[in-house]
Structure formats: structure tokens, C-alpha cells
Design an enzyme around this catalytic site. Sequence first.
Site, short mmCIF file in Angstrom:
data_model
loop_
_atom_site.label_atom_id
_atom_site.label_comp_id
_atom_site.label_asym_id
_atom_site.label_seq_id
_atom_site.Cartn_x
_atom_site.Cartn_y
_atom_site.Cartn_z
N CYS A 87 -4.73 8.04 7.16
CA CYS A 87 -3.63 8.02 6.71
C CYS A 87 -3.01 9.19 5.95
O CYS A 87 -1.80 9.43 5.77
CB CYS A 87 -3.39 6.96 5.78
SG CYS A 87 -3.88 5.37 6.55
N HIS A 92 3.47 8.38 1.86
CA HIS A 92 2.80 7.23 2.86
C HIS A 92 3.31 5.87 2.52
O HIS A 92 3.18 5.19 1.60
CB HIS A 92 1.28 7.41 2.83
CG HIS A 92 0.36 6.48 3.63
ND1 HIS A 92 0.78 6.39 4.93
CD2 HIS A 92 -0.60 5.78 3.21
CE1 HIS A 92 -0.01 5.56 5.57
NE2 HIS A 92 -0.85 5.11 4.50
N ASN A 100 2.31 -0.14 7.70
CA ASN A 100 1.31 1.40 7.74
C ASN A 100 1.18 1.84 9.00
O ASN A 100 0.41 1.04 9.65
CB ASN A 100 0.10 0.66 7.04
CG ASN A 100 -0.68 1.82 6.61
OD1 ASN A 100 -0.52 3.02 7.21
ND2 ASN A 100 -1.48 1.58 5.41
O1 UT7 Z 1 -3.22 3.39 4.27
C1 UT7 Z 1 -4.52 3.51 3.59
C2 UT7 Z 1 -4.38 2.87 2.62
N1 UT7 Z 1 -4.31 1.64 2.51
C3 UT7 Z 1 -3.62 0.83 1.43
O2 UT7 Z 1 -3.13 1.50 0.54
C4 UT7 Z 1 -3.68 -0.63 1.29
C5 UT7 Z 1 -4.32 -0.88 0.00
N2 UT7 Z 1 -4.18 -2.21 -0.45
C6 UT7 Z 1 -3.26 -3.21 -0.49
O3 UT7 Z 1 -2.22 -2.71 0.02
C7 UT7 Z 1 -3.24 -4.66 -0.98
O4 UT7 Z 1 -4.72 -4.64 -1.63
C8 UT7 Z 1 -3.19 -5.49 0.23
C9 UT7 Z 1 -1.85 -5.76 0.58
C10 UT7 Z 1 -4.38 -5.33 1.33
C11 UT7 Z 1 -3.51 -6.78 -0.63
O5 UT7 Z 1 -2.85 -7.27 -1.64
P1 UT7 Z 1 -3.70 -7.68 -3.06
O6 UT7 Z 1 -2.70 -8.15 -3.94
O7 UT7 Z 1 -4.69 -6.63 -3.43
O8 UT7 Z 1 -4.42 -8.89 -2.39
P2 UT7 Z 1 -5.88 -9.46 -2.48
O9 UT7 Z 1 -6.71 -8.55 -1.51
O10 UT7 Z 1 -6.61 -9.41 -3.89
O11 UT7 Z 1 -6.05 -10.73 -2.07
C12 UT7 Z 1 -5.29 -11.69 -3.11
C13 UT7 Z 1 -5.73 -13.35 -2.34
C14 UT7 Z 1 -6.87 -13.37 -1.73
O12 UT7 Z 1 -7.11 -14.84 -1.83
P3 UT7 Z 1 -8.03 -15.18 -3.09
O13 UT7 Z 1 -9.60 -14.56 -2.87
O14 UT7 Z 1 -7.47 -14.84 -4.23
O15 UT7 Z 1 -8.16 -16.83 -2.73
C15 UT7 Z 1 -7.02 -12.97 -0.21
O16 UT7 Z 1 -7.94 -13.74 0.54
O17 UT7 Z 1 -4.64 -13.18 -0.99
C16 UT7 Z 1 -5.38 -13.36 0.35
N3 UT7 Z 1 -5.09 -12.90 1.18
C17 UT7 Z 1 -4.03 -13.24 1.99
N4 UT7 Z 1 -3.28 -14.36 1.98
C18 UT7 Z 1 -2.20 -14.72 2.81
C19 UT7 Z 1 -5.06 -11.70 1.89
N5 UT7 Z 1 -4.53 -11.37 2.93
C20 UT7 Z 1 -3.80 -12.31 3.01
C21 UT7 Z 1 -2.51 -12.71 4.00
N6 UT7 Z 1 -2.23 -13.85 3.72
N7 UT7 Z 1 -2.37 -11.87 4.96
#
Ligand code: UT7
Length: 328
Positions: free
Chosen positions: A118, A255, A285
Site C-alpha cells: 500500500c 492512502h 482500499n
Molecule cells: O492498506 C493497508 C493498511 N490496511 C489498513 O490500514 C487496515 C487497518 N485496519 C482496519 O481498517 C480495521 O482494523 C478493520 C476495518 C480491518 C476492522 O475494524 P476494527 O474496528 O479494528 O474491527 P475488529 O477487527 O476489531 O473487529 C471487531 C469485530 C470482531 O468481532 P468480535 O471479535 O468483536 O466478536 C470481528 O470479528 O467485528 C468483526 N468483524 C466483522 N463484523 C461484520 C470483522 N469484520 C467484519 C465484517 N462484518 N466484515
Amino acid sequence: MSDTQVTRAVVIGCGHYLPENIVPNSAFTKTLDTSDEWIISRSGIERRHFAAKDENTSHLATHAARAALADAGIEAETLDAILVATSTPDLTFPSVATMVQAEIGAFSAYAFDVQAVCAGFVYALANANALILSGQARRVLVIGAETFSRIMDWTDRGTCVLFGDGAGALILEAQQGTGTVADRGILSTDLNADGRQRDVLFVDGGVSSTGTAGQLRMQGKEVFRHAVEKLASTAETALQKAGLGPEQIDWIVPHQANIRIIQGTAKKLGLSMDQVIVTVQDHGNTSAASIPLALSVGAQQGKLKRGDLIVTEAIGGGLAWGAVVLRW
Ligand code: UT7
């Protein structure tokens, strides 16, 4: 004003291309336990484009290159170099850059790919700048092009809803500046990497390990934490190198991974969201393509104007991250 003459790498044209197929968040709810509401609230993404089956990264890159050449009003034969930032090349080799070179007929240009995931476009831009400043090229086509849809695990809701396909391109030209921050062109760059963080974002396959292309794996929360901390810091370092401060920025073109990261970085730099080009809602992304896509969209919308001071910043797998300060 200094009367010193220095070479600057100045943007003389830009363009982009997005595949026709637009996929809304609702497309994922049929097969995954997810919702439009979750995707929008956690990432800001509403839709993304996916390349057609017969459309490869080089095709997207070539469309973007042609748009940038038309915008600059120059012929492909006048290019000295082509750099393509991509982690999703058509083939292991030859490079996407050589494929673009053949398609557009830029036969005076040397051509190679840059792989920094990225952060790829920021890396390519900084290296194109170095080629121009060292006299190894006068006109450089810099492209970011990706088909991340090809490396998704469609059963992993934590990643497959986030990425999209697309390409953007800039053309840089050596022009004489005065050596002050009033010059158009690239004013400073800052590149970083930390290979100890390889496990937070990687693809689990490759030529010399599995012999497959592999699929993207990400510890989203960890990457998020690194992003918020490192993006503002690299932007500040790049500004310091140019002798500028955040208050002088007209636009951040970040980005486009997550609206919350974009907002967090703008806040750390003390800038309002009115000064940020945001395309993540429409593109998702697109990895190395996201910054040139955002620059091209921002220019087309009439937001980026000649003379504006722009900071671009990105972070991705590696980890690799960096920022470029340029005057449009
Ligand atoms: O381009 C390279 C760089 N990449 C990035 O910058 C991405 C960086 N990370 C992010 O943008 C975020 O961390 C995400 C968008 C990937 C995730 O957001 P988050 O607020 O950090 O969520 P999380 O990973 O902590 O997940 C929270 C909850 C989890 O459930 P539990 O464990 O709390 O029960 C996940 O399993 O959300 C769940 N979850 C989803 N729920 C519905 C994860 N993906 C999904 C989904 N739909 N698509």
C-alpha cells in the site's frame, strides 16, 4: 527568494481508471455474516470496483497511463522511465511496467515495478523523484495499479470487504525551480520500513515458497494501530525536511484504507477533513493505486489547483510507509 536553480520533479499530468464492475457492500451479505452498516461504520467503504475476468493489472495501468499522457498533452515516446507500483502483477515476470511500455509505445523508456504494497505509490514517487534529481530521467510515468480482488479470501469477512481494484498515474517532468518551498514539484520525501512487522499484513503464498499467488492475511487492529501512529509522524518528518509545517498544507491525499485512519491522521496534523481528498467510500482500499486515484479524482473535481501544497502518506505490508510533500 533564492536565485539558485535547482531541478524539481513537477507533476505535468494525471489520470486514472476504474473497472466497470461496481460492487456494493450488499453483495457480501449473501455469503458472509456482515452488513452494509458494519462495513460503512468501521471502514467508510460503500462500494468498490472489481476487474473483469479478462482484465489484468497491466490493462488497468495502461488505461491510467493513457489518461495521464492525454492530460499532460505529451507523446509516450518522450518518456524516459516508467515505474509501476503494484503487488498484484499479471505475471511473476516480466514487470507490469514493461507491459505498459509496449502498450503505449514508450520505447525510449526503461521500465520496472516497485513493490511496497500500500506504500508502493509513495515509494515509486520518491524513487522517480530521485531519478529526476540525479539526471537519470527527465520525464517519468509513475503508476499505481492493483487487482487485489485476485488475492482475497472470500470467506474472510475481516479482509475481503475492504479491498478493490483500480489504477492511477502521474507524469513527472524535470523543471527548473528556485530551491524554495514556493517551487512546484516534489519538495521532500520520507520512506520507512520495519520488516519485523511482516506478520500483521501479508500474502500467504508466493513463487519461491508455495508456488501459488496466495491470499491476503491481515491483523486489522494491529495494522490500524501502526497506521495511526506512523502516518502522522512520516507526514510531519517529510514536512520538516522541506522546512514546512502542517499549517501550510492545502491538501492531504492519504492512502485510502479506512476513513477512521484518514480522520485520525488529519486530526493529529491539526487539519480539517475539508482539506482531505477522500475516495475510500467509492474505491475501497486499492493498495498502491489509492493515492494516484485520489490525486486524479481530486484534480478532476477541481479541488487540487496548480500551486497547492499537498502531502501524500501511506502505510502497508512490510511494514512499509512514507510520505511525499509536493506542490501541484
Ligand atoms: O492498506 C493497508 C493498511 N490496511 C489498513 O490500514 C487496515 C487497518 N485496519 C482496519 O481498517 C480495521 O482494523 C478493520 C476495518 C480491518 C476492522 O475494524 P476494527 O474496528 O479494528 O474491527 P475488529 O477487527 O476489531 O473487529 C471487531 C469485530 C470482531 O468481532 P468480535 O471479535 O468483536 O466478536 C470481528 O470479528 O467485528 C468483526 N468483524 C466483522 N463484523 C461484520 C470483522 N469484520 C467484519 C465484517 N462484518 N466484515
